[in-house]
Design a protein around this motif. Structure first.
Motif, mmCIF file in Angstrom:
data_model
loop_
_atom_site.group_PDB
_atom_site.id
_atom_site.type_symbol
_atom_site.label_atom_id
_atom_site.label_comp_id
_atom_site.label_asym_id
_atom_site.label_seq_id
_atom_site.Cartn_x
_atom_site.Cartn_y
_atom_site.Cartn_z
ATOM 1 N N SER A 21 59.122 39.010 23.201
ATOM 2 C CA SER A 21 59.671 38.356 24.391
ATOM 3 C C SER A 21 61.148 38.105 24.190
ATOM 4 C CB SER A 21 58.965 37.021 24.648
ATOM 5 O OG SER A 21 57.586 37.182 24.866
ATOM 6 N N SER A 71 58.761 45.303 30.335
ATOM 7 C CA SER A 71 58.518 44.660 31.633
ATOM 8 C C SER A 71 59.374 43.421 31.725
ATOM 9 C CB SER A 71 57.037 44.308 31.792
ATOM 10 O OG SER A 71 56.625 43.386 30.811
ATOM 11 N N ARG A 72 59.463 42.856 32.923
ATOM 12 C CA ARG A 72 60.241 41.632 33.068
ATOM 13 C C ARG A 72 59.582 40.699 34.064
ATOM 14 N NH1 ARG A 72 60.329 43.225 37.846
ATOM 15 N NH2 ARG A 72 62.145 43.627 39.161
ATOM 16 N N ASP A 73 59.817 39.413 33.850
ATOM 17 C CA ASP A 73 59.360 38.372 34.758
ATOM 18 C C ASP A 73 60.614 37.648 35.231
ATOM 19 O OD1 ASP A 73 58.451 35.991 35.949
ATOM 20 O OD2 ASP A 73 56.688 35.916 34.663
ATOM 21 N N LYS A 74 61.054 37.968 36.426
ATOM 22 C CA LYS A 74 62.308 37.412 36.915
ATOM 23 C C LYS A 74 62.225 35.906 37.083
ATOM 24 C CE LYS A 74 64.733 39.646 39.929
ATOM 25 N NZ LYS A 74 65.116 40.320 41.180
ATOM 26 N N ALA A 75 61.052 35.409 37.446
ATOM 27 C CA ALA A 75 60.906 33.958 37.635
ATOM 28 C C ALA A 75 61.110 33.201 36.323
ATOM 29 C CB ALA A 75 59.531 33.643 38.204
ATOM 30 N N LYS A 76 60.773 33.859 35.219
ATOM 31 C CA LYS A 76 60.922 33.240 33.904
ATOM 32 C C LYS A 76 62.168 33.712 33.180
ATOM 33 C CE LYS A 76 55.958 32.548 33.143
ATOM 34 N NZ LYS A 76 54.796 32.827 32.254
ATOM 35 N N THR A 78 62.667 36.456 31.741
ATOM 36 C CA THR A 78 62.160 36.944 30.458
ATOM 37 C C THR A 78 61.823 38.426 30.561
ATOM 38 O OG1 THR A 78 61.280 34.776 29.871
ATOM 39 C CG2 THR A 78 60.379 36.663 28.701
ATOM 40 N N TYR A 80 59.920 41.599 28.299
ATOM 41 C CA TYR A 80 58.905 41.775 27.270
ATOM 42 C C TYR A 80 58.928 43.217 26.750
ATOM 43 C CZ TYR A 80 57.136 37.577 29.588
ATOM 44 O OH TYR A 80 57.019 36.337 30.141
#
Length: 118
Positions: A21, A71-76, A78, A80
Motif C-alpha cells: 500500500s 490499483s487505487r482508491d481515490k477516496a483513501k 491510496t 496498491y
C-alpha cells in the motif's frame, strides 16, 4: 508537495502473495500518475507498474504482467500493488512514486522491503 508512505512489505515464500500500500497526503489533487518501482541489491531501480490517478488506466513492465496488479482508491488517496506468484528474483525494495506534472516522477516514498525466500 505530495508525501508518500509505503507499507505491506515483508518476508514471503516463493509462490506466495503480498499486497503493498502507498498512502498519499498533501497536495493529492495535483497527482497525475502513481507508480511502483523496485530496486534489488546491486541493481538499478526498475519500473514495475503505473496507474493514472483520474481514469485508473494501468501499465506494467513485461516481467510483471499477469502476476502484479496495481490499483487505487481515490477516496483513501491510496495506491496498491497486489503481487502474486512471487519469485526470489522479486526480492527488492519497492518504492511508490507520484507524478504531479508532465515530466518525471517527482515524489517518492521511503520504500518497503520485500523478500521472497526459495
Amino acid at each position: 508537495q505530495v508525501q508518500l508512505v509505503e507499507s505491506g512489505g515483508g518476508l514471503v515464500q516463493a509462490g506466495g502473495s503480498l499486497r503493498l500500500s502507498c498512502a498519499a497526503s498533501g497536495r493529492t489533487f495535483s497527482i497525475n500518475n502513481m507508480a511502483w518501482f523496485r530496486q534489488a541489491p546491486g541493481k538499478e531501480r526498475e519500473f514495475v507498474a503505473t496507474i493514472t490517478w483520474g481514469g485508473g488506466r494501468t501499465s506494467y513492465a513485461d516481467s510483471m504482467k499477469g502476476r502484479f496488479t496495481i490499483s487505487r482508491d481515490k477516496a483513501k488517496n491510496t495506491v496498491y500493488l497486489q503481487m502474486n506468484s512471487l519469485k526470489p528474483e522479486d526480492t527488492a525494495v519497492y518504492y511508490c512514486a507520484a507524478r504531479t506534472g508532465l515530466g518525471a516522477y517527482d515524489c517518492w516514498g521511503q520504500g518497503t522491503q520485500v523478500t521472497v525466500s526459495s
